[in-house]
Design a protein around this motif. Structure first.
Motif, PDB file in Angstrom:
ATOM      1  N   LEU A 165       0.842  -1.186   0.000  1.00  0.00           N
ATOM      2  CA  LEU A 165       0.000   0.000   0.000  1.00  0.00           C
ATOM      3  C   LEU A 165       0.884   1.245   0.000  1.00  0.00           C
ATOM      4  CD1 LEU A 165      -2.592   1.702   0.431  1.00  0.00           C
ATOM      5  CD2 LEU A 165      -2.384   1.192   2.889  1.00  0.00           C
ATOM      6  N   LYS A 166       0.755   2.040  -1.052  1.00  0.00           N
ATOM      7  CA  LYS A 166       1.440   3.328  -1.118  1.00  0.00           C
ATOM      8  C   LYS A 166       0.363   4.405  -1.159  1.00  0.00           C
ATOM      9  CE  LYS A 166       5.634   1.724  -3.455  1.00  0.00           C
ATOM     10  NZ  LYS A 166       6.567   1.939  -4.588  1.00  0.00           N
ATOM     11  N   GLY A 167       0.443   5.352  -0.228  1.00  0.00           N
ATOM     12  CA  GLY A 167      -0.638   6.321  -0.188  1.00  0.00           C
ATOM     13  C   GLY A 167      -0.310   7.592   0.556  1.00  0.00           C
ATOM     14  N   GLN A 168      -1.343   8.404   0.667  1.00  0.00           N
ATOM     15  CA  GLN A 168      -1.237   9.673   1.373  1.00  0.00           C
ATOM     16  C   GLN A 168      -2.560   9.927   2.081  1.00  0.00           C
ATOM     17  OE1 GLN A 168      -0.725  13.147  -1.082  1.00  0.00           O
ATOM     18  NE2 GLN A 168       0.258  14.330   0.549  1.00  0.00           N
ATOM     19  N   PHE A 169      -2.469  10.501   3.272  1.00  0.00           N
ATOM     20  CA  PHE A 169      -3.661  10.818   4.046  1.00  0.00           C
ATOM     21  C   PHE A 169      -3.706  12.318   4.320  1.00  0.00           C
ATOM     22  CE2 PHE A 169      -5.639  11.318   8.351  1.00  0.00           C
ATOM     23  CZ  PHE A 169      -6.941  11.023   7.964  1.00  0.00           C
ATOM     24  N   TYR A 170      -4.892  12.894   4.113  1.00  0.00           N
ATOM     25  CA  TYR A 170      -5.085  14.313   4.411  1.00  0.00           C
ATOM     26  C   TYR A 170      -5.951  14.468   5.656  1.00  0.00           C
ATOM     27  CZ  TYR A 170      -6.553  19.150   4.263  1.00  0.00           C
ATOM     28  OH  TYR A 170      -6.787  20.462   4.607  1.00  0.00           O
ATOM     29  N   HIS A 171      -5.493  15.299   6.590  1.00  0.00           N
ATOM     30  CA  HIS A 171      -6.245  15.651   7.794  1.00  0.00           C
ATOM     31  C   HIS A 171      -5.987  17.128   8.060  1.00  0.00           C
ATOM     32  CE1 HIS A 171      -7.679  15.757  11.921  1.00  0.00           C
ATOM     33  NE2 HIS A 171      -8.098  14.511  11.821  1.00  0.00           N
ATOM     34  N   PRO A 172      -7.029  17.926   8.295  1.00  0.00           N
ATOM     35  CA  PRO A 172      -6.829  19.376   8.397  1.00  0.00           C
ATOM     36  C   PRO A 172      -6.078  19.849   9.641  1.00  0.00           C
ATOM     37  CG  PRO A 172      -9.102  18.799   8.909  1.00  0.00           C
ATOM     38  CD  PRO A 172      -8.450  17.560   8.389  1.00  0.00           C
ATOM     39  N   THR A 173      -6.025  19.033  10.684  1.00  0.00           N
ATOM     40  CA  THR A 173      -5.416  19.495  11.935  1.00  0.00           C
ATOM     41  C   THR A 173      -4.228  18.662  12.398  1.00  0.00           C
ATOM     42  OG1 THR A 173      -6.946  18.179  13.291  1.00  0.00           O
ATOM     43  CG2 THR A 173      -7.630  20.423  12.710  1.00  0.00           C
ATOM     44  N   VAL A 174      -3.826  17.665  11.609  1.00  0.00           N
ATOM     45  CA  VAL A 174      -2.686  16.821  11.997  1.00  0.00           C
ATOM     46  C   VAL A 174      -1.442  17.300  11.255  1.00  0.00           C
ATOM     47  CG1 VAL A 174      -1.700  14.510  11.992  1.00  0.00           C
ATOM     48  CG2 VAL A 174      -4.128  14.838  12.514  1.00  0.00           C
ATOM     49  N   ALA A 175      -0.411  17.665  12.016  1.00  0.00           N
ATOM     50  CA  ALA A 175       0.838  18.139  11.407  1.00  0.00           C
ATOM     51  C   ALA A 175       1.666  16.949  10.911  1.00  0.00           C
ATOM     52  CB  ALA A 175       1.639  18.947  12.422  1.00  0.00           C
ATOM     53  N   ASN A 176       2.481  17.201   9.917  1.00  0.00           N
ATOM     54  CA  ASN A 176       3.441  16.208   9.403  1.00  0.00           C
ATOM     55  C   ASN A 176       2.769  14.931   8.902  1.00  0.00           C
ATOM     56  OD1 ASN A 176       5.695  17.855  10.054  1.00  0.00           O
ATOM     57  ND2 ASN A 176       5.553  17.171  12.187  1.00  0.00           N
ATOM     58  N   ARG A 177       1.514  15.060   8.490  1.00  0.00           N
ATOM     59  CA  ARG A 177       0.901  13.915   7.813  1.00  0.00           C
ATOM     60  C   ARG A 177       1.558  13.814   6.445  1.00  0.00           C
ATOM     61  NH1 ARG A 177      -1.792  18.464   7.386  1.00  0.00           N
ATOM     62  NH2 ARG A 177      -2.657  19.062   5.347  1.00  0.00           N
ATOM     63  N   GLY A 178       1.577  12.646   5.867  1.00  0.00           N
ATOM     64  CA  GLY A 178       2.269  12.575   4.595  1.00  0.00           C
ATOM     65  C   GLY A 178       2.125  11.228   3.924  1.00  0.00           C
ATOM     66  N   PHE A 179       3.096  10.910   3.092  1.00  0.00           N
ATOM     67  CA  PHE A 179       3.065   9.664   2.348  1.00  0.00           C
ATOM     68  C   PHE A 179       3.453   8.499   3.252  1.00  0.00           C
ATOM     69  CE2 PHE A 179       3.755  13.004  -0.793  1.00  0.00           C
ATOM     70  CZ  PHE A 179       2.836  12.670  -1.778  1.00  0.00           C
ATOM     71  N   PHE A 180       2.956   7.343   2.902  1.00  0.00           N
ATOM     72  CA  PHE A 180       3.263   6.145   3.682  1.00  0.00           C
ATOM     73  C   PHE A 180       3.330   4.943   2.746  1.00  0.00           C
ATOM     74  CE2 PHE A 180      -1.307   7.124   4.024  1.00  0.00           C
ATOM     75  CZ  PHE A 180      -1.851   6.029   3.380  1.00  0.00           C
ATOM     76  N   THR A 181       4.032   3.928   3.197  1.00  0.00           N
ATOM     77  CA  THR A 181       4.095   2.640   2.500  1.00  0.00           C
ATOM     78  C   THR A 181       3.967   1.538   3.549  1.00  0.00           C
ATOM     79  OG1 THR A 181       5.531   3.520   0.764  1.00  0.00           O
ATOM     80  CG2 THR A 181       5.451   1.126   1.012  1.00  0.00           C
ATOM     81  N   PHE A 182       2.972   0.673   3.381  1.00  0.00           N
ATOM     82  CA  PHE A 182       2.737  -0.422   4.313  1.00  0.00           C
ATOM     83  C   PHE A 182       2.480  -1.712   3.541  1.00  0.00           C
ATOM     84  CE2 PHE A 182       0.695   3.173   6.827  1.00  0.00           C
ATOM     85  CZ  PHE A 182       1.761   3.324   7.702  1.00  0.00           C
ATOM     86  N   SER A 183       2.751  -2.817   4.191  1.00  0.00           N
ATOM     87  CA  SER A 183       2.340  -4.123   3.675  1.00  0.00           C
ATOM     88  C   SER A 183       0.968  -4.450   4.267  1.00  0.00           C
ATOM     89  CB  SER A 183       3.346  -5.206   4.078  1.00  0.00           C
ATOM     90  OG  SER A 183       4.598  -4.980   3.455  1.00  0.00           O
ATOM     91  N   VAL A 184       0.022  -4.791   3.404  1.00  0.00           N
ATOM     92  CA  VAL A 184      -1.332  -5.106   3.858  1.00  0.00           C
ATOM     93  C   VAL A 184      -1.814  -6.382   3.179  1.00  0.00           C
ATOM     94  CG1 VAL A 184      -1.905  -2.686   4.298  1.00  0.00           C
ATOM     95  CG2 VAL A 184      -2.445  -3.701   2.069  1.00  0.00           C
ATOM     96  N   GLU A 185      -2.902  -6.902   3.698  1.00  0.00           N
ATOM     97  CA  GLU A 185      -3.597  -8.023   3.070  1.00  0.00           C
ATOM     98  C   GLU A 185      -4.990  -7.553   2.682  1.00  0.00           C
ATOM     99  OE1 GLU A 185      -3.683 -11.331   5.709  1.00  0.00           O
ATOM    100  OE2 GLU A 185      -1.504 -11.632   5.664  1.00  0.00           O
ATOM    101  N   MET A 186      -5.417  -7.939   1.502  1.00  0.00           N
ATOM    102  CA  MET A 186      -6.785  -7.686   1.080  1.00  0.00           C
ATOM    103  C   MET A 186      -7.502  -9.036   1.117  1.00  0.00           C
ATOM    104  SD  MET A 186      -6.561  -4.466   0.683  1.00  0.00           S
ATOM    105  CE  MET A 186      -7.993  -3.849  -0.196  1.00  0.00           C
ATOM    106  N   GLN A 187      -8.428  -9.169   2.059  1.00  0.00           N
ATOM    107  CA  GLN A 187      -9.063 -10.454   2.342  1.00  0.00           C
ATOM    108  C   GLN A 187     -10.490 -10.484   1.816  1.00  0.00           C
ATOM    109  OE1 GLN A 187      -8.645 -11.411   6.511  1.00  0.00           O
ATOM    110  NE2 GLN A 187      -6.419 -11.211   6.463  1.00  0.00           N
ATOM    111  N   THR A 188     -10.820 -11.583   1.154  1.00  0.00           N
ATOM    112  CA  THR A 188     -12.133 -11.736   0.537  1.00  0.00           C
ATOM    113  C   THR A 188     -13.258 -11.504   1.539  1.00  0.00           C
ATOM    114  OG1 THR A 188     -11.324 -13.281  -1.136  1.00  0.00           O
ATOM    115  CG2 THR A 188     -13.673 -13.362  -0.630  1.00  0.00           C
ATOM    116  N   SER A 189     -14.203 -10.635   1.174  1.00  0.00           N
ATOM    117  CA  SER A 189     -15.382 -10.402   2.012  1.00  0.00           C
ATOM    118  C   SER A 189     -16.669 -10.576   1.219  1.00  0.00           C
ATOM    119  CB  SER A 189     -15.329  -8.994   2.614  1.00  0.00           C
ATOM    120  OG  SER A 189     -15.197  -8.013   1.602  1.00  0.00           O
ATOM    121  N   GLY A 190     -16.543 -10.804  -0.078  1.00  0.00           N
ATOM    122  CA  GLY A 190     -17.687 -11.023  -0.952  1.00  0.00           C
ATOM    123  C   GLY A 190     -17.198 -11.410  -2.326  1.00  0.00           C
ATOM    124  N   PRO A 191     -18.100 -11.691  -3.261  1.00  0.00           N
ATOM    125  CA  PRO A 191     -17.675 -12.115  -4.603  1.00  0.00           C
ATOM    126  C   PRO A 191     -16.731 -11.131  -5.280  1.00  0.00           C
ATOM    127  CG  PRO A 191     -20.021 -12.453  -4.310  1.00  0.00           C
ATOM    128  CD  PRO A 191     -19.564 -11.684  -3.123  1.00  0.00           C
TER     129      PRO A 191
END
Length: 309
Positions: A179-205
């Motif tokens: 997962l490569k992404g960015q999060f925006y929050h109006p009041t959190v300082a130093n928010r920015g880009f991130f890279t994480f390992s995630v699992e996408m697990q089946t929840s429906g067809p």
């Protein structure tokens, strides 16, 4: 001397009486005391808990490992043992699972499993699924197997003769991702880009739910001041339209009060050629919807497929 002899005689008689008392029914029925048995038995070691496997939704065959058969014997396993197994759908029904359609899988070896001489456990059974693309990911399937007989004078352990294999169907979006992404929050300082390992697990067809191993939770991570964090009661589920490959994201956490809107003007989609998910979404948008820098919380995701989980 006569007195001593009399005492010795009484002692012998008393010992005989005590020994006779030990030979009671409870001891002989093995309710107590140390017992040495010569019985030989075969069983499924996995019987108490069963086995759970997850298979990909695909039209080509795939083979997974199943249970093994074990033996307990007083001869140190010096002889080969042939064990006959049989399918038992009653186990599947009793567990509230769905039986796999006839002909959709094969067990190998079957019906005879061999425990080689000198070994206490057979090789694991192999389960080959011929075509899982027609199975419903919303259902949990099962295969029940029972030991029917064994040669060489071996008995069947009645409490370990049945094993249930639980089968979960993974859709084509299921897997491990970067997962490569960015999060925006109006009041959190130093928010920015991130890279994480995630699992996408089946929840429906056509849906997958994000699991973040770093948090050991269904959650979407982000960073605040370089520190990984996440919101509670937010469990993003990504749904792909099978016709257009358009992606929508929604919060499916039990008891959730925060729900998502797809970001306007962004092409949230699934790329089947690269198995990549692109999505932009959040909450607290202004009417329209339009982005509101004073209120919005917004994620921009690129999920790059790594491999099956």
């Amino acid at each position: 001397m006569k007195k001593v002899s009399l005492l010795l005689s009484l002692s012998v008689v008393s010992l005989a009486m005590i020994t006779g008392c030990l030979k009671d029914k409870g001891f002989e029925d093995q309710k107590y005391g140390i017992q040495i048995q010569s019985d030989r038995a075969v069983s499924f070691p996995q019987a108490p808990t069963g086995i759970t496997v997850s298979v990909n939704s695909q039209s080509t065959a795939q083979t997974l490992s199943g249970p093994a058969v074990a033996r307990e014997a007083d001869d140190n396993g010096s002889q080969e043992v042939k064990v006959t197994i049989q399918e038992n759908n009653a186990l599947v029904t009793a567990a509230g699972l769905t039986a796999l359609p006839s002909g959709s899988y094969t067990l190998s070896p079957s019906p005879t499993v061999v425990i080689p001489a000198g070994k206490t456990v057979s090789d694991q059974l192999k389960i080959t699924f011929n075509n899982t693309s027609t199975l419903d990911p919303n259902k949990t399937y099962g295969i029940g197997i029972s030991i029917a007989s064994a040669d060489g004078g071996y008995k069947i352990a009645s409490n370990l003769k049945n094993v249930l294999i639980t089968i979960n169907i993974k859709n084509k979006y299921d897997g491990k991702y970067t997962l490569k992404g960015q999060f925006y929050h109006p009041t959190v300082a130093n928010r920015g880009f991130f890279t994480f390992s995630v699992e996408m697990q089946t929840s429906g067809p056509n849906s997958v739910k994000m699991f973040w191993p770093l948090a050991d939770a269904y959650a979407h991570g982000w960073t605040a001041g370089g520190t990984p964090t996440f919101f509670g009661l937010q469990e993003p589920e990504y749904t792909v339209d099978p016709v257009t490959n358009k992606v929508t994201v929604q919060n499916v956490a039990a008891g959730a009060t925060t729900f998502y809107t797809m970001a306007p003007g962004y092409n949230s989609r699934y790329d089947p050629a690269t198995k990549t998910i692109y999505a932009k979404w959040g909450y607290n948008y202004a009417p329209g919807p339009t982005f509101d820098p004073a209120a919005n919380r917004e994620w921009t995701d690129t999920l790059i497929y790594v491999g099956p989980r």
